[in-house]
Design a protein around this motif. Structure first.
Motif, mmCIF file in Angstrom:
data_model
loop_
_atom_site.group_PDB
_atom_site.id
_atom_site.type_symbol
_atom_site.label_atom_id
_atom_site.label_comp_id
_atom_site.label_asym_id
_atom_site.label_seq_id
_atom_site.Cartn_x
_atom_site.Cartn_y
_atom_site.Cartn_z
ATOM 1 N N THR A 232 42.162 45.843 38.300
ATOM 2 C CA THR A 232 43.617 45.737 38.397
ATOM 3 C C THR A 232 44.294 46.888 37.671
ATOM 4 N N VAL A 233 43.822 47.197 36.482
ATOM 5 C CA VAL A 233 44.415 48.287 35.709
ATOM 6 C C VAL A 233 44.238 49.618 36.429
ATOM 7 N N VAL B 218 50.645 45.345 28.316
ATOM 8 C CA VAL B 218 49.417 44.988 27.607
ATOM 9 C C VAL B 218 48.623 43.975 28.419
ATOM 10 N N PHE B 219 47.352 44.276 28.635
ATOM 11 C CA PHE B 219 46.426 43.317 29.243
ATOM 12 C C PHE B 219 45.638 42.632 28.128
ATOM 13 N N VAL C 90 43.869 36.221 29.810
ATOM 14 C CA VAL C 90 45.262 35.991 30.190
ATOM 15 C C VAL C 90 45.572 36.816 31.434
ATOM 16 N N HIS C 91 46.211 36.183 32.403
ATOM 17 C CA HIS C 91 46.529 36.874 33.654
ATOM 18 C C HIS C 91 48.011 36.707 33.969
ATOM 19 N N GLY D 226 45.345 47.762 26.097
ATOM 20 C CA GLY D 226 44.736 46.473 25.764
ATOM 21 C C GLY D 226 43.357 46.350 26.383
ATOM 22 N N ASP D 227 43.088 45.186 26.968
ATOM 23 C CA ASP D 227 41.782 44.904 27.553
ATOM 24 C C ASP D 227 41.722 45.525 28.955
ATOM 25 N N THR D 228 41.639 46.853 28.998
ATOM 26 C CA THR D 228 41.726 47.568 30.269
ATOM 27 C C THR D 228 40.383 48.010 30.823
ATOM 28 N N GLU D 229 39.321 47.972 30.010
ATOM 29 C CA GLU D 229 38.030 48.487 30.451
ATOM 30 C C GLU D 229 37.018 47.390 30.753
#
Length: 427
Positions: free
Chosen positions: A221-222, A285-286, A290-291, A211-214
């Protein structure tokens, strides 16, 4: 005098070995609003172990991942009650099943204050491990010192979900380092007792993040979570040095250079690197904006990564640790049709990897029969409300209260695979 060559051990014979597991989570401590979890009690394995082990043979498996309930064996300091485990080990011997013994599957004895955070925890678990090897070495020579140590560390050290309820990055380091120290002492104690007969299947969870990892919101965090997934195995194999990406976090959490040197000087290696992978749960999934903190209390969404995820976790662990790998847990929770589909696709993926030259030595469907979800711990509902349909055998509440095991078509398909593999290795 000519030396007689040692016969190959099971993971050296070039074959694919089909195994099963019986869910063996033990979290006996409970605060207000919690219930202890003992999966052997919930599934009535304590009462039905004799026929449960026969089910393993009935589907053609000759290997079973199975855990010893430390908290029951050691009900008080210096007190040992092996009576039930003696009976189970005798049954393993009668049926010719090879146990891969889980020494620690989440639970410590009730008398051990602070659980994994107790300063003497490593010595206590090593003492337990040594006693197991002494008592059962004639039957059990394959050991997993800690099942999924990074799940332990997350749930007990970062998420404050299980005892001793630590939280944050420092809590995770404290639990991970304690687990790793106990892991090393346990493996060395067993190896000292059993010598060359001992083999060690290290097992951890294959964890993936997509997901939104970069982007800047989740990138750090990732990165931390990805590195953390290997942390305990890196520690026990003496792989944490000056260039390790988590070195600063370890030092902030109290791990000094002396302890890191001790890990390097006392490193233990896996004979087999086991990886647990669940296609519906192992990939988190990031999402932008959203946290979630993670775990059951605040879970991230999961993504079904299917066989692509399976391939990635097996090959990444093989490359990182240089040992043959084994799929030590897999299944899907769902209908019989969904389970059959995953069984077929995952077995084919393992076969494909072997065909490409990867040393994949085992495949484990977990569990043999259904289990109960860990959310049971924070619920007041009856166990039936937490049933997970995962097994080769359905758990069915029968009149009179007995929990029946009813064979389903997944067992038949698994038996086809296991029997074909067993036939292939016979002389």
């Amino acid at each position: 005098m000519t030396d007689i060559p040692r016969p190959p051990r099971w993971f050296e014979d070039g074959e694919l070995h089909f195994a099963l597991g019986i869910e063996d989570t033990f979290v006996p401590q409970a605060r207000d609003g919690e219930r202890p979890i003992d999966e052997y009690e919930l599934t009535e394995h304590y009462q039905q172990f004799d026929t449960d082990l026969q089910l393993v043979v009935d589907v053609g498996a000759r290997m079973l991942r199975w855990g010893i309930p430390w908290y029951r064996v050691a009900p008080a300091p210096g007190v040992w009650d092996w009576s039930w485990v003696d009976r189970v080990m005798d049954r393993f011997g009668e049926l010719g099943i090879r146990p891969i013994v889980d020494l620690l599957h989440y639970g410590t004895p009730l008398w051990l204050d602070e659980q994994f955070a107790h300063p003497d925890y490593p010595k206590h678990i090593a003492n337990f491990a040594h006693r197991v090897a002494v008592r059962y070495g004639a039957v059990a020579t394959d050991y997993t010192p800690v099942n999924e140590p990074m799940i332990h560390a997350l749930f007990s050290g970062e998420y404050a979900y299980w005892p001793p309820y630590l939280s944050g990055a420092n809590g995770l380091v404290r639990i991970a380092s304690a687990l790793a120290e106990g892991f090393v002492l346990s493996q060395r104690a067993i190896a000292e007792e059993l010598g060359a007969r001992a083999s060690f299947v290290h097992v951890d969870a294959g964890m993936r993040y997509v997901g939104d990892t970069e982007g800047p919101e989740h990138r750090d965090t990732v990165a931390r979570l990805r590195h953390q997934s290997f942390l305990v195995e890196d520690l026990v194999t003496g792989s944490v040095g000056d260039g390790h990406p988590l070195l600063a976090q370890l030092r902030a959490g109290g791990v000094d250079d002396g302890l890191l040197t001790w890990f390097r000087d006392n490193a233990v290696r896996p004979d087999v690197m086991g990886v647990n992978y669940y296609p519906l749960h192992s990939t988190e999934v990031f999402e932008a904006g959203v946290h979630h903190s993670g775990g059951f209390a605040d879970p991230r969404p999961a993504f079904d990564a299917g066989t692509e995820g399976l391939r990635e976790v097996l090959t990444s662990y093989a490359a990182r640790y240089g040992a043959p790998v084994m799929l030590t847990e897999t299944c899907v929770t769902g209908t019989v049709g969904q389970r059959l589909d995953w069984l077929d696709r995952s077995v084919q993926t393992v076969r494909d990897l072997r065909g490409e030259g990867h040393r994949v030595v085992g495949y484990t469907w977990w569990p043999l029969f259904d289990m109960y979800e860990w959310t049971y711990r924070h619920s007041t509902l009856p166990r039936a409300e937490h049933l997970l349909t995962m097994g080769l055998y359905d758990l069915v509440e029968a009149p009179g209260g007995r929990l029946e095991r009813r064979r389903n078509p997944v067992a038949d398909r698994f038996a086809d695979y296991a029997t074909a593999a067993e036939t292939a290795v016979r002389p």
